[in-house]
Design a protein around this motif. Sequence first.
Motif, mmCIF file in Angstrom:
data_model
loop_
_atom_site.group_PDB
_atom_site.id
_atom_site.type_symbol
_atom_site.label_atom_id
_atom_site.label_comp_id
_atom_site.label_asym_id
_atom_site.label_seq_id
_atom_site.Cartn_x
_atom_site.Cartn_y
_atom_site.Cartn_z
ATOM 1 N N SER A 59 0.852 -1.186 0.000
ATOM 2 C CA SER A 59 0.000 0.000 0.000
ATOM 3 C C SER A 59 0.885 1.232 0.000
ATOM 4 C CB SER A 59 -0.903 0.014 1.241
ATOM 5 O OG SER A 59 -1.382 1.322 1.528
ATOM 6 N N ALA A 60 0.510 2.219 -0.817
ATOM 7 C CA ALA A 60 1.268 3.464 -0.858
ATOM 8 C C ALA A 60 1.192 4.222 0.460
ATOM 9 C CB ALA A 60 0.743 4.350 -1.992
ATOM 10 N N ALA A 61 0.211 3.909 1.280
ATOM 11 C CA ALA A 61 0.075 4.564 2.587
ATOM 12 C C ALA A 61 0.632 3.707 3.710
ATOM 13 C CB ALA A 61 -1.393 4.897 2.854
ATOM 14 N N MET A 62 0.201 2.464 3.796
ATOM 15 C CA MET A 62 0.580 1.593 4.913
ATOM 16 C C MET A 62 2.008 1.068 4.797
ATOM 17 S SD MET A 62 -2.180 1.354 6.885
ATOM 18 C CE MET A 62 -2.265 -0.211 7.749
ATOM 19 N N ALA A 79 -7.814 2.553 8.709
ATOM 20 C CA ALA A 79 -6.669 1.786 8.224
ATOM 21 C C ALA A 79 -7.026 1.018 6.960
ATOM 22 C CB ALA A 79 -6.185 0.829 9.306
ATOM 23 N N MET A 80 -8.260 0.508 6.883
ATOM 24 C CA MET A 80 -8.673 -0.204 5.680
ATOM 25 C C MET A 80 -8.726 0.750 4.475
ATOM 26 S SD MET A 80 -8.750 -3.151 6.814
ATOM 27 C CE MET A 80 -8.475 -3.591 8.531
ATOM 28 N N CYS A 81 -9.142 1.989 4.724
ATOM 29 C CA CYS A 81 -9.134 2.985 3.646
ATOM 30 C C CYS A 81 -7.715 3.202 3.122
ATOM 31 C CB CYS A 81 -9.693 4.312 4.157
ATOM 32 S SG CYS A 81 -11.422 4.274 4.681
ATOM 33 N N ALA A 82 -6.760 3.280 4.045
ATOM 34 C CA ALA A 82 -5.365 3.505 3.664
ATOM 35 C C ALA A 82 -4.744 2.272 3.032
ATOM 36 C CB ALA A 82 -4.551 3.928 4.889
ATOM 37 N N THR A 83 -5.354 1.123 3.249
ATOM 38 C CA THR A 83 -4.835 -0.132 2.709
ATOM 39 C C THR A 83 -5.331 -0.388 1.296
ATOM 40 O OG1 THR A 83 -4.666 -1.148 4.908
ATOM 41 C CG2 THR A 83 -4.809 -2.640 3.020
ATOM 42 N N TYR A 84 -6.639 -0.341 1.099
ATOM 43 C CA TYR A 84 -7.236 -0.791 -0.155
ATOM 44 C C TYR A 84 -7.356 0.298 -1.219
ATOM 45 C CZ TYR A 84 -8.636 -4.677 2.860
ATOM 46 O OH TYR A 84 -8.643 -5.734 3.747
ATOM 47 N N ASP A 85 -7.397 1.568 -0.806
ATOM 48 C CA ASP A 85 -7.556 2.658 -1.779
ATOM 49 C C ASP A 85 -6.840 3.901 -1.253
ATOM 50 O OD1 ASP A 85 -8.522 4.068 -4.032
ATOM 51 O OD2 ASP A 85 -10.217 4.836 -2.852
ATOM 52 N N PRO A 86 -5.521 3.833 -1.099
ATOM 53 C CA PRO A 86 -4.796 4.941 -0.482
ATOM 54 C C PRO A 86 -4.695 6.169 -1.386
ATOM 55 C CG PRO A 86 -3.258 3.286 -1.264
ATOM 56 C CD PRO A 86 -4.639 2.704 -1.444
ATOM 57 N N ASP A 87 -4.630 7.319 -0.729
ATOM 58 C CA ASP A 87 -4.345 8.580 -1.407
ATOM 59 C C ASP A 87 -3.114 9.172 -0.729
ATOM 60 O OD1 ASP A 87 -4.152 11.076 -2.496
ATOM 61 O OD2 ASP A 87 -6.089 11.813 -1.762
ATOM 62 N N PRO A 88 -1.939 9.003 -1.302
ATOM 63 C CA PRO A 88 -0.717 9.447 -0.641
ATOM 64 C C PRO A 88 -0.681 10.941 -0.327
ATOM 65 C CG PRO A 88 -0.196 7.962 -2.450
ATOM 66 C CD PRO A 88 -1.666 8.282 -2.555
ATOM 67 N N ALA A 116 -3.186 12.572 1.003
ATOM 68 C CA ALA A 116 -4.067 12.825 2.142
ATOM 69 C C ALA A 116 -3.358 12.474 3.449
ATOM 70 C CB ALA A 116 -5.345 12.001 2.005
ATOM 71 N N PHE A 117 -3.907 12.956 4.571
ATOM 72 C CA PHE A 117 -3.325 12.645 5.874
ATOM 73 C C PHE A 117 -3.319 11.138 6.091
ATOM 74 C CE2 PHE A 117 -3.612 11.937 10.461
ATOM 75 C CZ PHE A 117 -2.485 12.619 10.883
ATOM 76 N N CYS A 118 -2.155 10.592 6.356
ATOM 77 C CA CYS A 118 -1.961 9.143 6.519
ATOM 78 C C CYS A 118 -2.446 8.334 5.317
ATOM 79 C CB CYS A 118 -2.627 8.637 7.797
ATOM 80 S SG CYS A 118 -1.766 9.111 9.317
ATOM 81 N N GLY A 119 -2.601 9.015 4.181
ATOM 82 C CA GLY A 119 -3.005 8.315 2.963
ATOM 83 C C GLY A 119 -4.451 7.879 2.945
ATOM 84 N N ILE A 120 -5.297 8.479 3.820
ATOM 85 C CA ILE A 120 -6.667 7.990 4.003
ATOM 86 C C ILE A 120 -7.664 8.778 3.170
ATOM 87 C CG2 ILE A 120 -8.542 7.681 5.675
ATOM 88 C CD1 ILE A 120 -6.296 7.467 7.834
ATOM 89 N N ARG A 121 -8.463 8.063 2.392
ATOM 90 C CA ARG A 121 -9.647 8.656 1.778
ATOM 91 C C ARG A 121 -10.779 7.651 1.900
ATOM 92 N NH1 ARG A 121 -8.226 8.885 -4.694
ATOM 93 N NH2 ARG A 121 -7.690 6.674 -5.001
ATOM 94 N N LEU A 122 -11.976 8.166 2.102
ATOM 95 C CA LEU A 122 -13.138 7.318 2.365
ATOM 96 C C LEU A 122 -13.744 6.795 1.065
ATOM 97 C CD1 LEU A 122 -14.917 9.505 5.077
ATOM 98 C CD2 LEU A 122 -13.279 7.653 5.439
ATOM 99 N N PRO A 123 -14.377 5.616 1.128
ATOM 100 C CA PRO A 123 -15.056 5.086 -0.069
ATOM 101 C C PRO A 123 -16.502 5.561 -0.171
ATOM 102 C CG PRO A 123 -15.122 3.450 1.656
ATOM 103 C CD PRO A 123 -14.360 4.637 2.229
ATOM 104 N N TRP A 154 -14.799 2.453 -4.365
ATOM 105 C CA TRP A 154 -15.213 1.141 -3.854
ATOM 106 C C TRP A 154 -14.722 0.021 -4.760
ATOM 107 C CZ3 TRP A 154 -15.988 -1.179 0.331
ATOM 108 C CH2 TRP A 154 -16.671 -2.407 0.404
ATOM 109 N N GLN A 155 -14.626 0.290 -6.046
ATOM 110 C CA GLN A 155 -14.094 -0.717 -6.959
ATOM 111 C C GLN A 155 -12.647 -1.053 -6.617
ATOM 112 O OE1 GLN A 155 -17.030 -2.164 -8.265
ATOM 113 N NE2 GLN A 155 -15.402 -2.687 -9.722
ATOM 114 N N ASN A 156 -11.899 -0.065 -6.164
ATOM 115 C CA ASN A 156 -10.520 -0.334 -5.744
ATOM 116 C C ASN A 156 -10.485 -1.264 -4.529
ATOM 117 O OD1 ASN A 156 -9.509 1.326 -7.772
ATOM 118 N ND2 ASN A 156 -9.457 3.132 -6.466
#
Length: 334
Positions: free
Chosen positions: A109-112, A220-229, A231-238, A251-253
């Motif tokens: 993951s680009a975030a985790m 953490a799941m947001c940062a794992t499956y669909d990270p946005d580097p 964003a803060f801690c790479g987190i973006r919501l689905p 969500w497809q990601n």
Amino acid sequence: MRLDRAAPRGKLHNLILDSALLRGNLLGDPHERDVVVYVPDGHDGSDLPLLVDIVGFTAGGPAHVNWKNFGENVPERLDRLIGRGEMPPAVVAFPDCFTRLGGNQYINSAAMGPWEDVLIDEVVPLIEQRFGCGGDGKRGIFGKSSGGYGSIVHAFRRPDCWAAAACHSGDMGFELCYLRDMPALLRTLAKKGSIEKFITDFEAGPKWKGGDVHLLMSLAMCATYDPDPSAFCGIRLPVDAETCELIEERWQNWRLWDPVNMADDKTDNLKKLKALWIDCGDIDQYELVYGARRLHRKLEAAGVDHVYEEFPDNHSSVDYRMDRSLPFLAKALS
């Protein structure tokens, strides 16, 4: 609290991994990691199979070697299983893969962080060079919950490394186990004002509520499956922050990483394994049993040889299931 006090005790060795892959990671997590390694009594590790234990969310591998009330830790369980002849001797590793966001799904993951690569390209070579264990056709991976998820995904993706895998109560059927937490997460974030405020307040402690830990897991799941580097801690919501409607592109990601969906085009990789174990409690409180059943049906239809079991229990305190999976893996790899 050892259940079998007569079982010969294996030795625990403490290694330090200096991970080049984790240097400069987005979360600021340490690149030096403890890796505890169990070697059975009477062995130096040479020519034995290697099993790697990847643990559930909020834990780290070394936690599995700690003293445990009313039962066994994993080394004590191994002593008993091996001492009684129920399991062939094996080296078992417990790497620390904890992160700032509370855990790990063990994928890149680009975030985790590039955790799939860390395990395969750094952790495994460190252990095998030190103990002479494992090698092609003699490596297995196992875990429960997030660790179960990591194990089945590694099996799907990396049969070039792993020859066997056991998934206990692994995350799958994402719409059932993850989306139900989004409304509560949105309400909390609305009160806090931002994801960053929630996380920095959480980190300030000094006490952590169980509900907040669960919300952190969702982030953490947001940062794992669909990270946005960016964003803060790479987190973006689905989901839409106001209406909780799914953002389909995001969500497809996520869906690409759901083991149930991986079974649509990656089952040939599973056929390369020597052993595959999947189980789940039939009253799992995170509804993971439904995803497990879906995966089991797809694997049956694709002709993938595997063991699938449901047991009368929920998601919590089910380490006793290792009494069935660990001998299964070790026998296949020996």
